[in-house]
Design a protein around this motif. Sequence first.
Motif, PDB file in Angstrom:
ATOM      1  N   ALA A  11       0.838  -1.208   0.000  1.00  0.00           N
ATOM      2  CA  ALA A  11       0.000   0.000   0.000  1.00  0.00           C
ATOM      3  C   ALA A  11       0.869   1.254   0.000  1.00  0.00           C
ATOM      4  O   ALA A  11       0.569   2.226  -0.706  1.00  0.00           O
ATOM      5  CB  ALA A  11      -0.940  -0.005   1.205  1.00  0.00           C
ATOM      6  N   ILE A  12       1.959   1.236   0.760  1.00  0.00           N
ATOM      7  CA  ILE A  12       2.881   2.372   0.782  1.00  0.00           C
ATOM      8  C   ILE A  12       3.480   2.572  -0.607  1.00  0.00           C
ATOM      9  O   ILE A  12       3.579   3.705  -1.101  1.00  0.00           O
ATOM     10  CB  ILE A  12       3.978   2.178   1.849  1.00  0.00           C
ATOM     11  CG1 ILE A  12       3.370   2.273   3.255  1.00  0.00           C
ATOM     12  CG2 ILE A  12       5.107   3.197   1.670  1.00  0.00           C
ATOM     13  CD1 ILE A  12       4.315   1.833   4.369  1.00  0.00           C
ATOM     14  N   PHE A  13       3.876   1.482  -1.251  1.00  0.00           N
ATOM     15  CA  PHE A  13       4.423   1.569  -2.601  1.00  0.00           C
ATOM     16  C   PHE A  13       3.410   2.198  -3.555  1.00  0.00           C
ATOM     17  O   PHE A  13       3.739   3.100  -4.325  1.00  0.00           O
ATOM     18  CB  PHE A  13       4.830   0.179  -3.097  1.00  0.00           C
ATOM     19  CG  PHE A  13       5.134   0.147  -4.564  1.00  0.00           C
ATOM     20  CD1 PHE A  13       6.352   0.612  -5.043  1.00  0.00           C
ATOM     21  CD2 PHE A  13       4.198  -0.334  -5.465  1.00  0.00           C
ATOM     22  CE1 PHE A  13       6.624   0.609  -6.399  1.00  0.00           C
ATOM     23  CE2 PHE A  13       4.472  -0.338  -6.827  1.00  0.00           C
ATOM     24  CZ  PHE A  13       5.687   0.131  -7.293  1.00  0.00           C
ATOM     25  N   ALA A  60       3.012   5.936  -2.711  1.00  0.00           N
ATOM     26  CA  ALA A  60       4.179   6.717  -3.135  1.00  0.00           C
ATOM     27  C   ALA A  60       4.188   6.889  -4.648  1.00  0.00           C
ATOM     28  O   ALA A  60       4.469   7.985  -5.155  1.00  0.00           O
ATOM     29  CB  ALA A  60       5.468   6.044  -2.659  1.00  0.00           C
ATOM     30  N   ARG A  61       3.851   5.839  -5.375  1.00  0.00           N
ATOM     31  CA  ARG A  61       3.828   5.916  -6.838  1.00  0.00           C
ATOM     32  C   ARG A  61       2.773   6.898  -7.321  1.00  0.00           C
ATOM     33  O   ARG A  61       3.034   7.732  -8.188  1.00  0.00           O
ATOM     34  CB  ARG A  61       3.594   4.525  -7.424  1.00  0.00           C
ATOM     35  CG  ARG A  61       3.772   4.488  -8.935  1.00  0.00           C
ATOM     36  CD  ARG A  61       3.730   3.094  -9.437  1.00  0.00           C
ATOM     37  NE  ARG A  61       2.343   2.647  -9.405  1.00  0.00           N
ATOM     38  CZ  ARG A  61       1.922   1.534  -9.953  1.00  0.00           C
ATOM     39  NH1 ARG A  61       2.773   0.730 -10.545  1.00  0.00           N
ATOM     40  NH2 ARG A  61       0.657   1.207  -9.901  1.00  0.00           N
ATOM     41  N   ALA A  62       1.570   6.834  -6.763  1.00  0.00           N
ATOM     42  CA  ALA A  62       0.487   7.737  -7.163  1.00  0.00           C
ATOM     43  C   ALA A  62       0.831   9.185  -6.810  1.00  0.00           C
ATOM     44  O   ALA A  62       0.627  10.103  -7.614  1.00  0.00           O
ATOM     45  CB  ALA A  62      -0.819   7.317  -6.497  1.00  0.00           C
ATOM     46  N   HIS A  63       1.362   9.392  -5.621  1.00  0.00           N
ATOM     47  CA  HIS A  63       1.710  10.738  -5.154  1.00  0.00           C
ATOM     48  C   HIS A  63       2.818  11.331  -6.020  1.00  0.00           C
ATOM     49  O   HIS A  63       2.735  12.487  -6.446  1.00  0.00           O
ATOM     50  CB  HIS A  63       2.134  10.673  -3.686  1.00  0.00           C
ATOM     51  CG  HIS A  63       2.192  11.994  -3.013  1.00  0.00           C
ATOM     52  ND1 HIS A  63       3.337  12.766  -3.006  1.00  0.00           N
ATOM     53  CD2 HIS A  63       1.259  12.698  -2.321  1.00  0.00           C
ATOM     54  CE1 HIS A  63       3.106  13.875  -2.334  1.00  0.00           C
ATOM     55  NE2 HIS A  63       1.849  13.864  -1.907  1.00  0.00           N
ATOM     56  N   ALA A  75       2.571  14.650  -8.345  1.00  0.00           N
ATOM     57  CA  ALA A  75       3.521  15.744  -8.103  1.00  0.00           C
ATOM     58  C   ALA A  75       4.339  16.023  -9.364  1.00  0.00           C
ATOM     59  O   ALA A  75       4.556  17.193  -9.720  1.00  0.00           O
ATOM     60  CB  ALA A  75       4.439  15.400  -6.932  1.00  0.00           C
ATOM     61  N   ALA A  76       4.776  14.983 -10.057  1.00  0.00           N
ATOM     62  CA  ALA A  76       5.579  15.169 -11.272  1.00  0.00           C
ATOM     63  C   ALA A  76       4.798  15.930 -12.337  1.00  0.00           C
ATOM     64  O   ALA A  76       5.354  16.811 -13.004  1.00  0.00           O
ATOM     65  CB  ALA A  76       6.044  13.816 -11.813  1.00  0.00           C
TER      66      ALA A  76
END
Length: 159
Positions: free
Chosen positions: A20-22, A25-28, A32-33
């Motif tokens: 879930a953290i992965f 982090a990927r979505a965030h 952001a990018a």
Amino acid sequence: MPASTHRTPSTASEGPMSYAIFQLARAHRARAAAMLREMDLHPGQELLLMQLLDRDGQTQSELLESVGLDHSTVSKSLRRMQDAGLLVREPAPHDRRVMVVHLTDKGRAMREPIAAMWQALEETSAVNLSAQQAESFVRTAYVIADAINSRAVPQEESE
């Protein structure tokens, strides 16, 4: 709050929180990018700008330490940012091998756009959370980060 429709792959069944953290982090990072591209920045450059906006005139080594990125990534980012007119790098008076980084007017003008980007990203991220849930998440995220960072990275055995 809607029920989650996410499915953890069977190979990650012993690590659902890590998976879930992965995913988070990927979505965030992707969101952001996209926001950073609109500002003509690459991911990570905003972190360097924020450090310099708080304290201009840092050495490259100080910036490395403050953002926690590797030397080649920071060096490449600083070169791109210098080419974009956001900063200048100059040898330190006490040691010409040490590079000191200073923001230009264009770099200083990024304060408000970066703050607005982080605010918009925060609002998007927390849209389905109560204030209490958001505060709890932040505390929990730092507890997890501290636990991960306190573990020594295993060294490969020398041959």
